[in-house]
Design a protein around this motif. Structure first.
Motif, mmCIF file in Angstrom:
data_model
loop_
_atom_site.group_PDB
_atom_site.id
_atom_site.type_symbol
_atom_site.label_atom_id
_atom_site.label_comp_id
_atom_site.label_asym_id
_atom_site.label_seq_id
_atom_site.Cartn_x
_atom_site.Cartn_y
_atom_site.Cartn_z
ATOM 1 N N THR A 60 3.465 12.514 0.182
ATOM 2 C CA THR A 60 2.929 13.071 -1.072
ATOM 3 C C THR A 60 4.070 13.106 -2.102
ATOM 4 O OG1 THR A 60 3.235 15.231 -0.018
ATOM 5 C CG2 THR A 60 1.003 14.336 -0.072
ATOM 6 N N PRO A 61 3.760 13.337 -3.402
ATOM 7 C CA PRO A 61 4.754 13.073 -4.444
ATOM 8 C C PRO A 61 5.944 14.036 -4.547
ATOM 9 C CG PRO A 61 2.507 12.975 -5.327
ATOM 10 C CD PRO A 61 2.425 13.581 -3.957
ATOM 11 N N VAL A 81 1.323 9.045 -2.024
ATOM 12 C CA VAL A 81 -0.119 9.304 -1.989
ATOM 13 C C VAL A 81 -0.398 10.603 -2.737
ATOM 14 C CG1 VAL A 81 -2.071 9.767 -0.442
ATOM 15 C CG2 VAL A 81 -0.285 8.145 0.257
ATOM 16 N N GLU A 82 -1.292 10.561 -3.718
ATOM 17 C CA GLU A 82 -1.634 11.775 -4.464
ATOM 18 C C GLU A 82 -2.209 12.837 -3.523
ATOM 19 O OE1 GLU A 82 -0.832 12.366 -7.634
ATOM 20 O OE2 GLU A 82 0.190 10.425 -7.433
ATOM 21 N N THR A 83 -1.968 14.092 -3.857
ATOM 22 C CA THR A 83 -2.405 15.157 -2.943
ATOM 23 C C THR A 83 -3.927 15.194 -2.771
ATOM 24 O OG1 THR A 83 -2.256 16.757 -4.732
ATOM 25 C CG2 THR A 83 -0.380 16.623 -3.248
ATOM 26 N N GLU A 84 -4.686 14.770 -3.789
ATOM 27 C CA GLU A 84 -6.151 14.776 -3.603
ATOM 28 C C GLU A 84 -6.611 13.688 -2.628
ATOM 29 O OE1 GLU A 84 -7.474 14.060 -7.714
ATOM 30 O OE2 GLU A 84 -8.433 12.234 -7.016
ATOM 31 N N ASP A 85 -5.709 12.745 -2.333
ATOM 32 C CA ASP A 85 -6.043 11.652 -1.408
ATOM 33 C C ASP A 85 -5.505 11.901 -0.001
ATOM 34 O OD1 ASP A 85 -7.320 10.222 -3.406
ATOM 35 O OD2 ASP A 85 -5.454 9.305 -4.083
ATOM 36 N N TRP A 86 -4.881 13.058 0.215
ATOM 37 C CA TRP A 86 -4.283 13.365 1.519
ATOM 38 C C TRP A 86 -5.005 14.565 2.126
ATOM 39 C CZ3 TRP A 86 0.528 10.909 3.079
ATOM 40 C CH2 TRP A 86 0.908 11.261 4.385
ATOM 41 N N GLY A 87 -5.567 14.356 3.299
ATOM 42 C CA GLY A 87 -6.294 15.439 3.958
ATOM 43 C C GLY A 87 -5.584 15.930 5.203
ATOM 44 N N LEU A 88 -5.618 17.227 5.402
ATOM 45 C CA LEU A 88 -5.055 17.838 6.602
ATOM 46 C C LEU A 88 -5.921 19.046 6.953
ATOM 47 C CD1 LEU A 88 -2.614 17.510 8.557
ATOM 48 C CD2 LEU A 88 -1.394 19.149 7.149
#
Lengths: 69, 69, 69, 69, 69, 69
Positions: free
Chosen positions: F9-10, F47-54
């Motif tokens: 993430t950025p 990867v933008e945070t809205e595109d990273w799931g956890l």
């Protein structure tokens, strides 16, 4: 038209469960985004536990350490 | 300097055909983009048919269903 | 039914050249492996030079170093 | 939370060396970016030499050619 | 502990729909394989249509051709 | 000859830190496996945070939920 890659370790990765993952992911893309199932590709990679790292350890060791903590 | 990943199911995936894919993809990148072949990497993944989904089904089932339609 | 991912830096990555890569890779898979073009997916990732490393350096620095060697 | 995928050919890819790669990559992400090791995933793919292309050739042939040059 | 990568073109790829994909994929892995959601990673890549090829064409052209057939 | 893909993430993903990741990963592969740095490729995806799931959530929400727990 989406492409989905699922990487998992071998536990429970039977042909039946893989088929459930394929249908489940495809249905999700149809439901949420209106994608065409006929061109939705799903590729499953079963990764041996010695090739999967978590917390800086091969995952088998990570699990042992966590369960003994 | 490009990196290319080719994922295919096992039919016809002989060493000879893999070598043709490697040279063909590399030549294409040289011809179209002027890339340096010496740093062009091609990685081929042969994916078992139970691990490849299309149309919400493992690809073997997808093919049977289509050919019987 | 193959899936191909092409990663390149931005030089010459015009829409025209991307279309040539897509048709070239697809034709190659049809010719070498007899794949169905209608289900052949090609995804191109254009990677900024600061995100591409070669020889332990971001690729811009790698190129400068090599050309001054 | 990072995800790292390492693709290598089979030479020296022992379980011990894979564990070193996993810990080394994880420590690097902790040191450079302050990432949480507990959610840092590393996946190693060992790729057969016939599936790895460099310079337009399967890598075994590339090595032979270079060493005989 | 699974890792899932979803590649889609930009249509309908709103933050809300991305959140639905993330929760849907994660629930699927919990239900089918008994995975731990806390270490299930989902990464979504939105791929521009000029970077997505199908049937040997950039996907916009593929759609036009198909709809005019 | 290895290929490494790092997805982050950025936060803190400056050009300087990316260069440190590239050199660190490359040195690790040289030290552990004796790889040739000149053909070691590292590709970083921010990867933008809205595109990273956890944990079934976009990562920003996952972090909020955890810190308020």
């Amino acid at each position: 038209m989406p492409y989905v890659n699922v990487k998992i370790t071998p536990e429970n990765a039977t042909p039946e469960n893989k088929a459930k993952l394929i249908s489940g992911v495809t249905n999700l893309l149809v439901d949420v985004l209106g994608k065409n199932p006929a061109s939705t590709v799903v590729v499953i990679d079963v990764v041996e536990t010695e090739d999967w790292g978590l917390g800086g350890l091969p995952v088998e060791e990570f699990r042992k350490k966590r369960s003994s903590a």
